[in-house]
Design a protein around this motif. Structure first.
Motif, short mmCIF file in Angstrom:
data_model
loop_
_atom_site.label_atom_id
_atom_site.label_comp_id
_atom_site.label_asym_id
_atom_site.label_seq_id
_atom_site.Cartn_x
_atom_site.Cartn_y
_atom_site.Cartn_z
N ASN A 53 0.85 -1.19 0.00
CA ASN A 53 0.00 0.00 0.00
C ASN A 53 0.89 1.25 0.00
O ASN A 53 1.41 1.65 1.04
CB ASN A 53 -0.93 -0.02 1.22
N VAL A 55 0.23 4.32 -0.30
CA VAL A 55 -0.24 5.43 0.53
C VAL A 55 0.28 5.28 1.95
O VAL A 55 0.74 6.24 2.58
CB VAL A 55 -1.78 5.49 0.50
N PRO A 132 -5.75 -0.93 1.14
CA PRO A 132 -6.19 0.41 1.50
C PRO A 132 -6.66 0.49 2.95
O PRO A 132 -7.32 -0.43 3.45
CB PRO A 132 -7.35 0.68 0.54
N GLY A 133 -6.35 1.57 3.60
CA GLY A 133 -6.71 1.73 5.01
C GLY A 133 -5.45 1.88 5.83
O GLY A 133 -4.37 2.14 5.30
N PHE A 136 -5.40 5.08 11.02
CA PHE A 136 -6.40 6.13 11.22
C PHE A 136 -7.79 5.64 10.82
O PHE A 136 -8.73 5.71 11.60
CB PHE A 136 -6.02 7.37 10.41
N GLN A 137 -7.89 5.09 9.59
CA GLN A 137 -9.19 4.65 9.11
C GLN A 137 -9.76 3.55 10.00
O GLN A 137 -10.93 3.60 10.40
CB GLN A 137 -9.08 4.15 7.66
N VAL A 140 -10.96 4.85 13.35
CA VAL A 140 -12.24 5.54 13.28
C VAL A 140 -13.38 4.53 13.16
O VAL A 140 -14.43 4.66 13.80
CB VAL A 140 -12.25 6.53 12.09
N THR A 144 -16.30 4.29 15.88
CA THR A 144 -17.69 4.46 15.45
C THR A 144 -18.48 3.20 15.77
O THR A 144 -19.63 3.27 16.22
CB THR A 144 -17.76 4.74 13.94
N MET A 226 -10.80 9.11 19.66
CA MET A 226 -12.18 9.29 19.18
C MET A 226 -13.19 8.91 20.26
O MET A 226 -14.20 9.60 20.45
CB MET A 226 -12.42 8.43 17.93
#
Lengths: 245, 93
Positions: A53, A55, A132-133, A136-137, A140, A144, A226
């Motif tokens: 990944n 990113v 992907p991910g 942080f993702q 969250v 949630t 969070m």
């Protein structure tokens, strides 16, 4: 300040920003073209560190110092919000009765989705370096997901499932962990947040060196941050009453 | 692909305008969540799944939730103050 003065200041400042923005972006590669100088540098660098990944390679390896700054911003804003939202001297916290007003179908969906969301969140954190991910993702998603318990109508159940102290510790331990990994990198590679772990095999979950570790540490911090943040908003809305109210 | 980007960008612009034009903060919280979903679609179309995931969590869940909780707290506070002004208790007099 009068309305006219504000408008003039806005037009002046807005004009400067608009001109500077256009000048700054004139030399960028055109939208949708095949010319990507940043890609040509970052993709080989990511592959060199066996990070599928790209990113995540940018976030936690090539530009990890930026992410360190962002994580510091996150913990600072959580601390600030919690300090602002704590019950003041005129307010008291009260015990919240278990109202259970949600529809049966809503409760069912909530209870079914709760474990799925938590597993999904852990999966997103754990595969930050490969798909992907990332921390942080996934963090969250986890935070949630925990609050689905509130949607299904039971604020006391939410309180039992998330005793706040461990999440407060998680928030600060995550941020501190990021710094510690950075310092170990400084000691062993000569660069703060240098990638000092074995890179493993490209595409495997235990590859990417420190990218996966940093992603996990960020996940811990984001879940903590969070949950603590949302809980202080919930406390103000549900549990805090003015003393003479 | 370019047409898809153009359509998605237009939808994002429309949803953003809807947020601005919503006349009450609680309506803005809901339209903001919808705006977040349109951004998620845009990021997926532009092949940025990492950003899409972040936007999905923050923009469509956490931020609207915080805005709604804040609005309700402000309302509650205002209602209580008005009630106290209308019916002063013995302690106040």
């Amino acid at each position: 300040m009068t309305r006219l003065a504000r408008l003039i200041i806005f037009l002046l400042a807005g004009g400067v920003v608009a001109v500077a923005f256009v000048l700054a972006t004139l030399d960028l590669p055109h939208f949708g073209s095949d010319h990507h100088p940043y890609r040509d540098l970052s993709v080989p660098a990511a592959v060199q560190h066996h990070t599928a990944n790209v990113v995540s390679a940018v976030n936690f390896d090539q530009r990890a110092i930026d992410t360190f700054g962002e994580e510091s911003i996150l913990i600072a804003s959580v601390v600030g919000a919690v300090a602002l939202l704590r019950p003041s001297r005129e307010e008291t916290e009260r015990r919240v009765p278990d109202l259970g007003r949600a529809l049966e179908s809503t409760r069912l969906i909530g209870y079914v989705l709760l474990p799925i969301t938590l597993v999904l969140g852990i999966d997103v954190v754990a595969h930050g370096g490969t798909t992907p991910g990332g921390g942080f993702q996934g963090g969250v998603v986890l935070a949630t997901g925990l609050h689905l318990l509130y949607v299904v109508g039971s604020y006391p159940a939410l309180g039992r499932l998330r005793p706040l102290v461990p999440f407060e510790i998680a928030d600060s331990a995550g941020a501190a962990g990021f710094a510690v990994i950075g310092l170990i990198g400084l000691g062993s590679t000569g660069a703060f947040l240098g990638n000092f772990l074995p890179f493993g095999q490209l595409g495997q979950i235990l590859s990417t060196g420190t990218v996966q570790v940093l992603s996990g540490v960020v996940g811990v911090e984001v879940v903590g941050g969070m949950v603590v943040l949302l809980s202080s908003f919930f406390e103000q809305e549900i549990a805090v009453r003015p003393e003479d109210g | 692909m370019t047409a898809l980007v153009a359509v998605t960008l237009t939808v994002v612009a429309l949803a953003g305008t809807a947020v601005v034009l919503a006349d009450a903060p609680e309506r803005q919280a809901v339209t903001l969540a919808v705006f977040g979903v349109t951004l998620v679609v845009l990021f997926v179309v532009l092949q940025a799944p990492d950003v899409a995931l972040s936007e999905l969590g923050i923009g469509t869940a956490i931020v609207p939730l915080m805005v709604m909780l804040t609005i309700r707290t402000v309302w509650k506070d205002k209602q209580q103050r008005e009630r106290r002004e209308q019916a002063p208790s013995d302690e106040d007099t």
